[in-house]
Write a protein that holds these residues in place. Structure first.
Motif, short mmCIF file in Angstrom:
data_model
loop_
_atom_site.label_atom_id
_atom_site.label_comp_id
_atom_site.label_asym_id
_atom_site.label_seq_id
_atom_site.Cartn_x
_atom_site.Cartn_y
_atom_site.Cartn_z
N GLY A 117 0.62 -1.62 -0.13
CA GLY A 117 0.10 0.03 0.03
C GLY A 117 0.56 1.23 -0.33
N ASP A 118 2.14 1.18 0.51
CA ASP A 118 2.90 2.11 0.49
C ASP A 118 2.68 3.85 1.15
OD1 ASP A 118 4.49 1.03 -1.83
OD2 ASP A 118 3.41 1.20 -3.50
N ASP A 119 2.09 3.19 2.17
CA ASP A 119 1.74 3.97 3.20
C ASP A 119 2.70 4.92 3.61
OD1 ASP A 119 0.90 5.52 5.29
OD2 ASP A 119 -1.16 4.25 6.01
N PRO A 120 3.13 6.01 3.91
CA PRO A 120 3.87 6.57 4.33
C PRO A 120 3.97 6.73 5.70
CG PRO A 120 3.40 8.20 2.99
CD PRO A 120 1.87 7.06 2.72
N SER A 121 3.41 6.44 6.27
CA SER A 121 3.22 6.42 7.84
C SER A 121 3.99 4.72 8.79
CB SER A 121 1.81 6.63 8.01
OG SER A 121 0.90 5.65 8.51
N VAL A 122 3.49 3.90 7.61
CA VAL A 122 4.38 3.10 7.52
C VAL A 122 5.49 2.57 7.25
CG1 VAL A 122 3.67 0.30 7.22
CG2 VAL A 122 2.03 2.22 7.74
N ILE A 123 5.79 3.36 6.31
CA ILE A 123 7.11 3.08 6.06
C ILE A 123 8.33 2.85 6.65
CG2 ILE A 123 9.42 3.44 3.91
CD1 ILE A 123 6.88 4.63 2.30
N ALA A 124 9.30 2.26 7.70
CA ALA A 124 10.42 2.60 8.29
C ALA A 124 9.88 3.12 10.07
CB ALA A 124 11.31 3.56 8.28
N SER A 125 8.00 3.25 9.90
CA SER A 125 7.65 3.73 10.99
C SER A 125 6.80 5.23 11.34
CB SER A 125 7.76 3.28 12.67
OG SER A 125 8.35 2.10 12.94
N GLY A 126 7.37 5.56 10.10
CA GLY A 126 6.79 7.24 9.39
C GLY A 126 7.85 8.03 10.79
N PRO A 127 8.68 7.82 10.57
CA PRO A 127 9.42 8.88 11.47
C PRO A 127 9.47 10.39 11.16
CG PRO A 127 10.99 8.14 10.02
CD PRO A 127 9.44 7.25 9.67
N PHE A 128 8.93 10.94 9.01
CA PHE A 128 8.38 12.39 9.17
C PHE A 128 6.97 11.94 8.84
CE2 PHE A 128 12.95 12.86 9.20
CZ PHE A 128 13.58 13.95 8.84
N SER A 129 5.90 10.98 8.95
CA SER A 129 4.74 11.10 8.17
C SER A 129 3.58 11.24 9.25
CB SER A 129 4.20 10.19 8.00
OG SER A 129 5.20 10.06 7.09
N PRO A 130 2.62 11.98 9.52
CA PRO A 130 1.60 11.91 10.70
C PRO A 130 1.41 10.67 11.18
CG PRO A 130 1.17 13.41 8.26
CD PRO A 130 2.36 12.71 8.33
N ASP A 131 0.86 10.37 12.01
CA ASP A 131 0.85 9.03 12.68
C ASP A 131 -0.70 9.27 12.72
OD1 ASP A 131 0.05 6.90 14.71
OD2 ASP A 131 1.10 7.55 16.29
N PRO A 132 -1.46 8.46 12.29
CA PRO A 132 -2.97 8.53 12.96
C PRO A 132 -3.50 7.23 13.25
CG PRO A 132 -2.86 6.09 11.12
CD PRO A 132 -1.03 7.25 11.33
N THR A 133 -2.55 7.08 14.66
CA THR A 133 -3.14 6.05 15.82
C THR A 133 -2.73 6.90 16.94
OG1 THR A 133 -0.98 5.18 16.71
CG2 THR A 133 -2.45 4.54 14.65
N THR A 134 -2.95 6.50 18.07
CA THR A 134 -2.93 7.06 19.45
C THR A 134 -2.34 6.47 20.88
OG1 THR A 134 -4.90 6.63 20.06
CG2 THR A 134 -4.95 8.45 19.03
N TYR A 135 -1.95 6.68 21.57
CA TYR A 135 -1.61 6.33 22.86
C TYR A 135 -2.64 5.57 23.50
CZ TYR A 135 1.65 8.85 24.11
OH TYR A 135 3.32 9.82 23.83
N ALA A 136 -4.16 5.34 22.81
CA ALA A 136 -5.54 4.47 23.29
C ALA A 136 -4.97 3.65 22.51
CB ALA A 136 -6.34 5.44 23.47
N ASP A 137 -5.22 3.74 21.17
CA ASP A 137 -4.69 3.34 20.83
C ASP A 137 -3.97 1.77 21.20
OD1 ASP A 137 -7.02 3.75 18.75
OD2 ASP A 137 -5.52 5.23 17.80
N ALA A 138 -2.72 2.53 21.31
CA ALA A 138 -1.93 1.46 21.66
C ALA A 138 -2.02 0.74 22.70
CB ALA A 138 -0.26 1.89 22.15
N ILE A 139 -2.60 1.10 23.70
CA ILE A 139 -2.90 0.32 24.88
C ILE A 139 -4.10 -0.81 24.11
CG2 ILE A 139 -4.39 0.39 26.77
CD1 ILE A 139 -2.96 3.16 27.62
N GLY A 140 -5.18 -0.25 23.18
CA GLY A 140 -5.92 -1.79 23.46
C GLY A 140 -5.11 -2.65 22.23
N VAL A 141 -4.12 -2.06 21.67
CA VAL A 141 -3.13 -3.29 20.82
C VAL A 141 -3.13 -4.41 21.63
CG1 VAL A 141 -1.16 -4.43 19.62
CG2 VAL A 141 -2.78 -1.71 18.78
N LEU A 142 -2.54 -3.79 22.89
CA LEU A 142 -2.00 -4.75 24.11
C LEU A 142 -2.96 -5.43 24.60
CD1 LEU A 142 0.87 -2.51 25.53
CD2 LEU A 142 0.92 -3.99 23.78
#
Length: 454
Positions: free
Chosen positions: A207-232
Motif C-alpha cells: 500500500g506504500d503508506d508513508p506512515s508505515v515505511i520505517a514507522s513514518g518518522p516524517f509522516s503523520p501518525d493516525p494512531t493514539t496512545y489509547a490505540d496502543a493500549i487497545g492493541v496490547l
C-alpha cells in the motif's frame, strides 16, 4: 525446463532490482536546477531558491541509506552542511560532511540508539532557512530506535517480542512502537521545525503508506496512545509487557505527554514527503525486461501488484493456479510471464533454515511438479531472505523429480520450514548479496504452451 528459463527469470529479477536502484531514483527526484533546489516526483514539485537557503542537512535510515545518501550528496554538492544516515553494517563510513552510521537490523541495538539521538540533535539545531533532506527506506525502523523517556531498549524489545508471539500484524506493531519512541510517528518532522523538510521514501510496505515505511518518522501518525493500549489488550498481553511500558502508555493516554503529530499538526506545514520508488517500480522493471526478451517469442505479461500476502505456501498455491490458468488460455507456441509483488509471511512450525521466498518457491515446486513448461523465481529485492545468504529460490516442473532422484523429500523440507538446504542441494538458490535497495518481494514466473506438432 531448460537452464535458459532460469536465466530468463534471473535476468528479469536483476532488471527489477536495477529499476529500484535508490541512487537512480533519488537522482531523478532531487537536483539543483538553475538557482533553486528542486524536488520533482510524481504528483509533487517543490523548489527553494538557493539565495534563501541557509544550510542543507541530510538525515535518514534504512537498507538503502548509503545509496540514497550518496545520490543526494551528488545532487546537492557542497551545499550540504552535514548529516547522519543510519545504514546496515558494512555500508558505514563517511562521504564529505555526511556520516553513514552502522546500526542494528532487524533487531535494534545501541548503535541504533546512538544514530537516532545524533539525528535528533542535528534536527533540533536546524533553523529557519535550513532544508532537511530525509532519506527513508525499509529497515529504518530498527536502525533508528530511541525509546521514550523512562523506557529501556530491553523493555521495548520485550514488548515487541510479546507482540510477535501473539501474532500481531504490522498496523498493531506500529501503533505501539510509535508511542514508545522519540523518533517514529512523525516525531522527526516535529523535531525539524522550523526548518523545511523533504522526505524521500523508498517503500517496502504493502500500500506504500508513508506512515508505515520505517514507522513514518516524517509522516503523520493516525494512531493514539489509547490505540496502543487497545492493541496490547486485544492480544492479551497488556499485563505481560514491562510495567514502565504500561505506565508510559497510560500516562500518554491521560494527556501527560503530547500525542504523536497528526495530519493537521503544524510540523507538517513545512514537510513534504514523496515516494521515489515502490514495489511496483521493480515489477515494471521486470516486466519490461521480459517483454524485450526476443528469443521467447510472443509473450503476454501479467502484473499482480500486492498479490504476495498472507502465508507463503498458501500464496504459492494460489499463484500457481493463476499461472496454470494463464498458460491454458494461450494459443499454441505462445508464452506468458507473471510478475507479482508484495510480501508473504511464514508460520514457523519447524526448526529448519529458510525465508519466506524460499518457502514460497518450495511450495510452488510441489504445485508445478511434472509441468513441462512452467518456472517460478521468488526473491527479496534487498537480496536477503530470512536469516540466510540467499535472496530466494528458483523452481520449475522438474524440481521435485530432481530432488527425489537425490533422495531429498521436498514435503519433509517444506513441513520443517527447511527450504534453504533443499535449494542449496539442487543449485537453485538465488544469491545476489545485499542489493542496496529494498522494495519488498517479487515472484516472477514464465510458462509456454507447446506448439501443436506437424
Amino acid at each position: 525446463m531448460s537452464p535458459r528459463e532460469k536465466d530468463r527469470l534471473l535476468r528479469a529479477f536483476r532488471a527489477a532490482v536495477e529499476a529500484a536502484d535508490p541512487a537512480r531514483l533519488v537522482a531523478s527526484a532531487l537536483r539543483v536546477e538553475g538557482d533553486a533546489v528542486v524536488l520533482d516526483a510524481p504528483g509533487v514539485r517543490a523548489a527553494i531558491p538557493l539565495s534563501s537557503l541557509r544550510k542543507i542537512h541530510l538525515v535518514g535510515a534504512g537498507k538503502a541509506g548509503r545509496a540514497m545518501g550518496e545520490a543526494a550528496l551528488a545532487a546537492l554538492g557542497k551545499r550540504v552542511a552535514g548529516g547522519v544516515i543510519a545504514v546496515p553494517r558494512g555500508a558505514e563510513g563517511a562521504s564529505g560532511p555526511v556520516r553513514f552510521a552502522a546500526a542494528g537490523h532487524p533487531v535494534p541495538d545501541i548503535f541504533s540508539l546512538a544514530a537516532a539521538r545524533e539525528i535528533l540533535s542535528l534536527l533540533e539545531r536546524a533553523g529557519k532557512g535550513d532544508l532537511v533532506v530525509a532519506l527513508v527506506s525499509g529497515g529504518g525502523s530498527a536502525m533508528l530506535s530511541s525509546p521514550a523517556a523512562g523506557i529501556t531498549m530491553e523493555e521495548k524489545a520485550e514488548t515487541f517480542r510479546l507482540l510477535l508471539r501473539a501474532g500481531a500484524d504490522i498496523a498493531s506493531f506500529n501503533a505501539v512502537r510509535k508511542h514508545l519512541s522519540e523518533v517514529k510517528g512523525g516525531l522527526l518532522a516535529r523535531a525539524a521545525q522550523p526548518a523545511t523538510a523533504w522526505a524521500l521514501l523508498l517503500s517496502d510496505v504493502p500500500g506504500d503508506d508513508p506512515s508505515v515505511i520505517a514507522s513514518g518518522p516524517f509522516s503523520p501518525d493516525p494512531t493514539t496512545y489509547a490505540d496502543a493500549i487497545g492493541v496490547l489488550e486485544r492480544y492479551g498481553i497488556y499485563y505481560a509487557v514491562p510495567s514502565p511500558v504500561r505506565r508510559h502508555l497510560a500516562e500518554g493516554a491521560g494527556g501527560a505527554f503530547p500525542e504523536t503529530p497528526k495530519q493537521d499538526d503544524p510540523a507538517f506545514l513545512g514537510t513534504t514527503s514523496v515516494l521515489v520508488g515502490t514495489n511496483r517500480t521493480a515489477m515494471d522493471g521486470a516486466a519490461l525486461k521480459l517483454a524485450r526478451e526476443s528469443d521467447a517469442g510472443p509473450t503476454a505479461i501479467v502484473l499482480l501488484p500486492g498479490f504476495l500476502r498472507g502465508e507463503a505456501r498458501e500464496c504459492a498455491r494460489s499463484f500457481c493456479t493463476r499461472l496454470r490458468k494463464a498458460a491454458e488460455a494461450l494459443s499454441p507456441g505462445r508464452a506468458v510471464a507473471i510478475v507479482a509483488g508484495g510480501e508473504t509471511t511464514v508460520n514457523v512450525a519447524g526448526d529448519g533454515k529458510g525465508g519466506r521466498n524460499q518457502e514460497f518457491a518450495l511450495a510452488a515446486a510441489l504445485e508445478l511438479a511434472g509441468e513441462a513448461a512452467m518456472a517460478v523465481l521468488a526473491a527479496g529485492t534487498d537480496g536477503i531472505d530470512g536469516p540466510t545468504d540467499a535472496a530466494g529460490a528458483y523452481a520449475d516442473g522438474t524440481t521435485v523429480a530432481r530432488a527425489e532422484a537425490m533422495g531429498i523429500d521436498p514435503v519433509a523440507h517444506l513441513e520443517n520450514n527447511d527450504a534453504y538446504p533443499f535449494f542449496e542441494a539442487l543449485g537453485d538458490r538465488i544469491v545476489t548479496g545485499p542489493t542496496g535497495t529494498n522494495v519488498a518481494d517479487l515472484v516472477i514466473a514464465w510458462a509456454r504452451k507447446p506448439s501443436i506438432p506437424g
